[in-house]
Design an enzyme around this catalytic site. Structure first.
Site, short mmCIF file in Angstrom:
data_model
loop_
_atom_site.label_atom_id
_atom_site.label_comp_id
_atom_site.label_asym_id
_atom_site.label_seq_id
_atom_site.Cartn_x
_atom_site.Cartn_y
_atom_site.Cartn_z
N GLY A 221 0.82 -1.20 0.00
CA GLY A 221 0.00 0.00 0.00
C GLY A 221 0.86 1.26 0.00
O GLY A 221 1.97 1.28 -0.53
N SER A 222 0.34 2.30 0.62
CA SER A 222 1.00 3.61 0.55
C SER A 222 2.32 3.69 1.29
O SER A 222 3.04 4.69 1.13
CB SER A 222 0.05 4.69 1.06
OG SER A 222 -1.04 4.85 0.19
N THR A 223 2.67 2.68 2.08
CA THR A 223 4.01 2.72 2.68
C THR A 223 5.09 2.69 1.60
O THR A 223 6.20 3.19 1.82
CB THR A 223 4.23 1.56 3.67
OG1 THR A 223 4.11 0.31 2.99
CG2 THR A 223 3.24 1.62 4.83
#
Length: 483
Positions: A221-223
């Site tokens: 995801g956005s990590t």
């Protein structure tokens, strides 16, 4: 005739002597140098018959025994594990069939056959003298490991994992995984019970025997935007540079557009341009999808991901190597855009994402994760001290400082602001949808504690609906580490 007979006898004696010497040399070589290989050969059934006759040394952490052997049946020893499900990703198991974790990585040191434990190596090997097993000191912090496991379990996640690293040394302080298993069940001397335990655990779809922190891959995801932001810094952008944003972005050749999170409608991500630090803090999908698809582009993101360790099986103990995290190498902008927001073909282990956070905290240097601190002989003397080892430089010191500013902005005013006032100083949130599933993967990577930021953490929880927040679990881990 006599001289000829004497010469023939002499030749016979010489040949006989040479044969005897050759035999002695061969015996010496086999017993002194090939014995370990023969013992470990998969065709040697005796290794499984004799494995419980050895008093293996303990696995300890901060003076606490995690695994040890008790004599239970004549000349046989039973392996015991403390808080088995908590420490299973660290110790692994030692069964009648095989071993995993540190039981595998340091098998020969634990069973006393490691050459470093022999008082006079060759002589001991030749006479078959058994050297007592040594002690393996793990880097793990037992209290933080328990805190991580209990937090993951209490949240009710389908699957979960957490890793904490000392950013300066690479020492693995936490490596937790759920669902887990109790090594005491599979390490029994009773072969039938061991088979039943393995069959039961192996049939479970969520794979409790698998260390999810190191061996299972999840969409980050956005990590993953941390890697893409680092790529932008490498390309000459700085944290204050105005970058492309907007409500939606359609990569060249794509069938549909990538949008920002529904909760950000009307927010800063909808603006056509915003500073990079704000795009990161607010997790603007359109910004990072554009960066991956067009500028800096797929090749640059791939190169930067590689500097952090993507593409490699990371060895964190002797012979223990993680699953390789990956970002798609492609000439299709749509695939690169999706991968750059941590979806599509991008996958990572929690260990790898902890390494990303650790590199940011450690002025751009990526340290090799290590699960063993030192090895001790039965008399307590140190036989080997495992030193920190640098793997690569992912960022310059200045770039790492800017990345820390961005991660701190996430906590102060961005998607991680619920962590303000906790021990978490900086971080990045992430949510990854799993195709065709009713659940999603929720991530948090970050660093702390605020008083002395030296630990990097990565937490992944998988659950139905909106999911379980991973940030508070990271805060609990940092608290246990001394936050």
């Amino acid at each position: 005739m006599r001289p000829g007979i004497d010469r023939a006898l002499a030749r016979t004696w010489v040949i006989t002597l040479l044969l005897v010497l050759a035999l002695l040399v061969n015996v010496t070589y086999v017993q002194g140098f090939q014995a370990q290989g023969l013992r470990d050969d998969s065709l040697n059934a005796r290794q499984f018959e004799d494995r419980f006759k050895i008093d293996r040394g303990p696995i300890v952490a901060r003076g606490e025994r995690l695994a040890w052997s008790d004599q239970v049946d004549g000349d046989r020893f039973q392996r015991r594990y403390k808080d088995g499900a908590v420490f299973a990703p660290i110790t692994g198991y030692f069964s009648v069939f095989s071993q995993t974790g540190l039981e595998e990585a340091e098998n020969h040191f634990l069973d006393g056959t490691d050459a470093r434990l022999a008082t006079s190596n060759l002589v001991d090997k030749l006479i078959g003298k058994h050297v007592p097993g040594g002690t393996v000191e793990a880097t793990v912090d037992p209290d933080a490991q328990r805190a991580a496991y209990e937090a993951l379990k209490a949240g009710g996640a389908r699957r979960g994992a957490a890793v904490a690293l000392d950013a300066r040394t690479g020492a693995v302080l936490v490596m937790a995984s759920t669902p887990s298993y109790d090594p005491n069940e599979v390490s029994t001397l009773d072969r039938k019970k061991a088979v039943e335990a393995f069959d039961r655990l192996g049939d479970q779809p969520r794979k409790p025997l698998l260390n999810k922190a190191a061996y299972e891959l999840f969409p980050p995801g956005s990590t993953f935007k941390t890697v893409v932001a680092a790529t932008a810094l490498k390309a000459g952008t700085d944290e204050g540079t105005q970058v492309k944003a907007g409500r939606s972005y359609r990569p060249p050749g794509a069938g549909r557009a990538i949008n920002n999170d529904a909760g950000d409608i009307g927010g800063s991500c909808d603006l056509s341009q915003i500073p990079l630090i704000e795009a990161y803090a607010q997790s603007c999908n359109t910004t990072f999808a554009y960066m991956g698809a067009q500028k800096p582009g797929n090749d640059a993101v791939n190169a930067q991901a590689g500097r952090f360790g993507f593409g490699d099986r990371i060895e964190f103990a002797e012979g223990l190597k993680s699953a390789p995290s990956s970002f798609p190498r492609t000439d299709q902008p749509s695939l690169s855009a999706l991968g750059s927001i941590g979806q599509g073909s991008t996958v990572a282990t929690p260990l790898q994402m902890a390494m990303v956070a650790a590199a940011v905290l450690n002025d751009g240097e990526v340290m090799r994760p290590r699960l063993v601190d030192r090895l001790r002989a039965p008399d307590g003397s140190t036989v080997d001290k495992i030193s920190p080892q640098r793997l690569s430089r992912a960022l310059t010191g200045d770039q790492a400082k800017q990345m820390r500013d961005m991660m701190e902005a996430v906590v102060e005013r961005g998607t991680g602001k619920s962590l303000r006032g906790t021990s978490v100083l900086g971080g990045k949130t992430g949510t990854a949808d799993v195709e065709g599933a009713s659940y999603n993967d929720r991530w948090f990577i970050g660093f702390g504690p605020r008083s002395d930021p030296r630990y990097a953490v990565a937490v992944m929880t998988e659950a139905s609906g909106y999911g379980i927040e991973s940030g508070p679990i990271a805060a609990r881990i940092l608290d246990a580490l001394g936050g």
